[in-house]
Design a protein around this motif. Structure first.
Motif, short mmCIF file in Angstrom:
data_model
loop_
_atom_site.label_atom_id
_atom_site.label_comp_id
_atom_site.label_asym_id
_atom_site.label_seq_id
_atom_site.Cartn_x
_atom_site.Cartn_y
_atom_site.Cartn_z
N THR A 57 0.81 -1.22 0.00
CA THR A 57 0.00 0.00 0.00
C THR A 57 0.84 1.27 0.00
N PHE A 58 1.93 1.27 0.78
CA PHE A 58 2.65 2.53 0.99
C PHE A 58 4.00 2.61 0.26
N LEU A 59 4.56 1.49 -0.13
CA LEU A 59 5.86 1.52 -0.79
C LEU A 59 5.80 1.16 -2.27
N LEU A 60 4.99 0.19 -2.62
CA LEU A 60 4.95 -0.26 -4.00
C LEU A 60 3.98 0.55 -4.84
N ALA A 61 3.00 1.17 -4.20
CA ALA A 61 2.03 1.97 -4.95
C ALA A 61 2.69 3.24 -5.49
N ASP A 62 2.27 3.66 -6.69
CA ASP A 62 2.85 4.84 -7.31
C ASP A 62 2.57 6.11 -6.50
N ASN A 63 1.41 6.16 -5.90
CA ASN A 63 1.03 7.35 -5.14
C ASN A 63 1.02 7.07 -3.63
N GLY A 64 1.95 6.24 -3.18
CA GLY A 64 2.00 5.88 -1.77
C GLY A 64 2.22 7.09 -0.88
N THR A 65 1.48 7.15 0.21
CA THR A 65 1.62 8.24 1.18
C THR A 65 2.20 7.70 2.48
N ARG A 66 2.59 8.60 3.37
CA ARG A 66 3.16 8.19 4.65
C ARG A 66 2.10 7.45 5.48
N PRO A 67 2.43 6.29 6.02
CA PRO A 67 1.48 5.57 6.89
C PRO A 67 1.17 6.39 8.14
N SER A 68 0.04 6.08 8.75
CA SER A 68 -0.35 6.78 9.97
C SER A 68 0.56 6.36 11.13
N ARG A 69 0.48 7.10 12.22
CA ARG A 69 1.26 6.75 13.42
C ARG A 69 0.86 5.38 13.94
N ASN A 70 -0.44 5.04 13.85
CA ASN A 70 -0.89 3.73 14.32
C ASN A 70 -0.24 2.59 13.55
N ILE A 71 -0.12 2.75 12.24
CA ILE A 71 0.49 1.69 11.44
C ILE A 71 1.98 1.57 11.75
N PHE A 72 2.67 2.69 11.85
CA PHE A 72 4.08 2.63 12.27
C PHE A 72 4.21 1.95 13.63
N ASP A 73 3.33 2.33 14.54
CA ASP A 73 3.39 1.79 15.88
C ASP A 73 3.17 0.28 15.88
N ALA A 74 2.26 -0.19 15.02
CA ALA A 74 1.99 -1.62 14.93
C ALA A 74 3.20 -2.38 14.41
N ILE A 75 3.87 -1.83 13.40
CA ILE A 75 5.07 -2.48 12.85
C ILE A 75 6.17 -2.54 13.92
N PHE A 76 6.35 -1.43 14.61
CA PHE A 76 7.36 -1.38 15.66
C PHE A 76 7.02 -2.32 16.80
N HIS A 77 5.73 -2.47 17.10
CA HIS A 77 5.28 -3.42 18.12
C HIS A 77 5.71 -4.83 17.75
N ILE A 78 5.57 -5.19 16.47
CA ILE A 78 6.00 -6.51 16.02
C ILE A 78 7.50 -6.68 16.22
N LEU A 79 8.27 -5.66 15.86
CA LEU A 79 9.71 -5.74 16.02
C LEU A 79 10.10 -5.93 17.48
N ARG A 80 9.42 -5.24 18.39
CA ARG A 80 9.75 -5.32 19.81
C ARG A 80 9.28 -6.61 20.46
N GLU A 81 8.12 -7.12 20.04
CA GLU A 81 7.49 -8.22 20.78
C GLU A 81 7.54 -9.56 20.07
N GLU A 82 7.88 -9.58 18.78
CA GLU A 82 7.82 -10.81 18.01
C GLU A 82 8.84 -11.84 18.50
N ASP A 83 8.41 -13.11 18.59
CA ASP A 83 9.31 -14.20 18.98
C ASP A 83 9.90 -14.91 17.78
N SER A 84 9.29 -14.74 16.62
CA SER A 84 9.78 -15.38 15.41
C SER A 84 10.81 -14.47 14.74
N PHE A 85 12.00 -14.99 14.53
CA PHE A 85 13.07 -14.17 14.00
C PHE A 85 12.77 -13.68 12.58
N ASP A 86 12.22 -14.56 11.73
CA ASP A 86 11.99 -14.13 10.35
C ASP A 86 10.89 -13.08 10.26
#
Length: 480
Positions: A57-86
């Motif tokens: 949605t945000f990187l591959l689309a030609d007109n991609g816009t900056r994700p919301s703070r909630n979406i960034f926060d969700a991605i960062f949550h995965i990085l902080r809490e995820e147990d699966s390395f991949d």
């Protein structure tokens, strides 16, 4: 963009675009959705689907816009809490790609023509995206942030959170056991991302300051805000970073064990553990690279602070810190093996700067010092350092604080780095005769320095690098 609180995790089709994706984001940050999944496999699949939807949605689309703070926060949550390395790696790479596409801070250069002289001057402009999401929350005493900013505190790291993370990594990488490799690798990915954010914020500000002398830009950088805070212990933070670098040097033993497919056939066929062990060398390499970047940033911050202080731009709010070079070499100076490993992590110019700055603390200070005299003292180079050792009294004074073996190592590394930078006339702006004259003088002085070391310690032995330095000096002198 309207932020919803949908609980559905159906990201697959992405037919709703950014709005549809936003409606499902809060499931990651909530106690429902992912958190209550009965299957780790389904949990990982849901998160992978979410990450892929964000990328599409945000990187591959030609007109991609900056994700919301909630979406960034969700991605960062995965990085902080995820147990699966991949899965954690996917979130890490996605955050890096988003930061590259949508930078929080950027600098641009423009040329402006003056009609009176028809000349051109370069003007540096900086663009600060004040509302952009970031993984830190550095609250000052005067902070009065409310509302949306406060809603992201659960996942953002404050001062104590950063210090605690670095301490935890230093501890977990010490005497690392096989069953702790996964935990350590996940923490290192998080640490690398935080350094990347500091880097993206600091360098545009610092380059603009160097061009426009606006010290406030550097003062308000994330890096400076972190390091001058009274809520962290700067020396401890840097020492823990050095410990991590030291601990990682022992990871090669674990990597060698991991290469034995027979011994670890169970782990390697068990999915995630196999990924951890097979990617261990790259995790080690990239973490060492990011630590190097961190040290270089702090060194540059120290340099910019001195520059600003010499020009009267600093105030009482700009706390005076111990230069990071002193902390680094004070920690490594009695461990020659680690000292060599650390110095090799830097290029020749940086290596030379580190050693010269360290020797500076042993230079005799004048009885009366002003800002101008301090600036002159700071403007040292390797030639000046060698001249101290050409004086027997100065050599004797330095030997009271440093061992002869340590001095040999530092002088040898500095000599090697000096020659490497000197024989690059384009970068030095020197003609070939100038290069030869400078090299000859330095070769004579390095030889004289070792003679004075022997005079003070008749029974001392040359370290291997000392012998190499003297041999190189002799060969160069014979050809000049």
């Amino acid at each position: 963009m309207k932020e919803g609180r949908g609980r559905s995790v159906g990201y697959g089709s992405c037919s709703g675009g950014a709005d549809g994706l936003e409606q499902n984001t809060m499931a990651i940050l909530d106690n429902c959705g992912f958190a209550n999944s009965n299957s780790s496999h389904h949990l990982n699949e849901d998160r992978r689907t979410f990450l892929e939807a964000v990328r599409t949605t945000f990187l591959l689309a030609d007109n991609g816009t900056r994700p919301s703070r909630n979406i960034f926060d969700a991605i960062f949550h995965i990085l902080r809490e995820e147990d699966s390395f991949d899965v954690a790696m996917e979130s890490y790479e996605l955050l890096l790609d988003l930061d590259k596409r949508f930078p929080r801070v950027s600098a641009s250069k423009e040329e402006e023509t003056y009609s009176s002289s028809n000349s051109r001057d370069t003007i540096c402009n900086i663009v600060l995206n004040e509302g952009a999401w970031q993984p830190f929350y550095f609250e000052s005493d005067s902070s009065n942030e409310k509302g949306d900013a406060k809603s992201h505190l659960q996942n953002s790291l404050d001062f104590s959170g950063v210090q605690g993370l670095v301490q935890e990594i230093a501890e977990v990488t010490k005497n690392l056991k096989r069953e702790e490799v996964e935990k350590a690798s996940l923490k290192l990915l998080l640490f690398q991302y935080l350094i990347s954010v500091l880097e993206g914020d600091f360098w545009p500000r610092n380059s603009t300051y160097r061009a426009n002398m606006n010290w406030i830009l550097v003062r308000e950088s994330l890096l400076n805000t972190l390091l001058v805070s009274r809520k962290i212990i700067f020396k401890t933070l840097m020492k823990d970073c050095i410990s991590i670098l030291s601990n990682l040097s022992n990871w090669s033993l674990i990597s060698e064990k991991a290469s034995s497919l027979e011994k670890y056939s169970g782990d390697l066929s068990n999915g995630n553990n196999g990924v951890i062990f097979l990617t261990l060398p790259e995790v080690k390499r990239s973490t060492c690279s990011f630590l190097r970047k961190l040290f270089i940033m702090v060194m540059e911050l120290d340099s910019s602070w001195k520059h600003a202080n010499d020009h009267g731009l600093t105030t009482r709010t700009d706390r005076l810190r111990t230069p990071v070079v002193e902390i680094i070499l004070d920690e490594l100076i009695y461990d020659s093996g680690l000292l060599c490993t650390f110095l090799h992590a830097f290029d020749c110019a940086q290596r030379l700067e580190i050693i010269v700055q360290y020797f500076q603390k042993y230079k005799p200070k004048s009885s009366v010092q002003t800002r101008r005299s301090n600036a002159a003292i700071n403007a040292l180079n390797f030639e000046a350092v060698l001249k101290w050792f050409c004086d027997l009294t100065s050599t004797r004074n330095i030997l009271r604080k440093l061992s002869s073996d340590t001095i040999q190592l530092l002088l040898s590394y500095a000599f090697q780095a000096y020659l490497a930078t000197l024989y690059n006339p384009v970068s030095k702006g020197l003609s070939l005769p100038d290069v030869k004259n400078s090299a000859s003088e330095v070769c004579r002085n390095i030889s004289s320095a070792f003679v004075h070391l022997r005079q003070e310690h008749p029974n001392y032995e040359l370290v291997e690098r000392g012998r190499e330095a003297l041999f190189a000096a002799g060969v160069l002198l014979s050809h000049h």
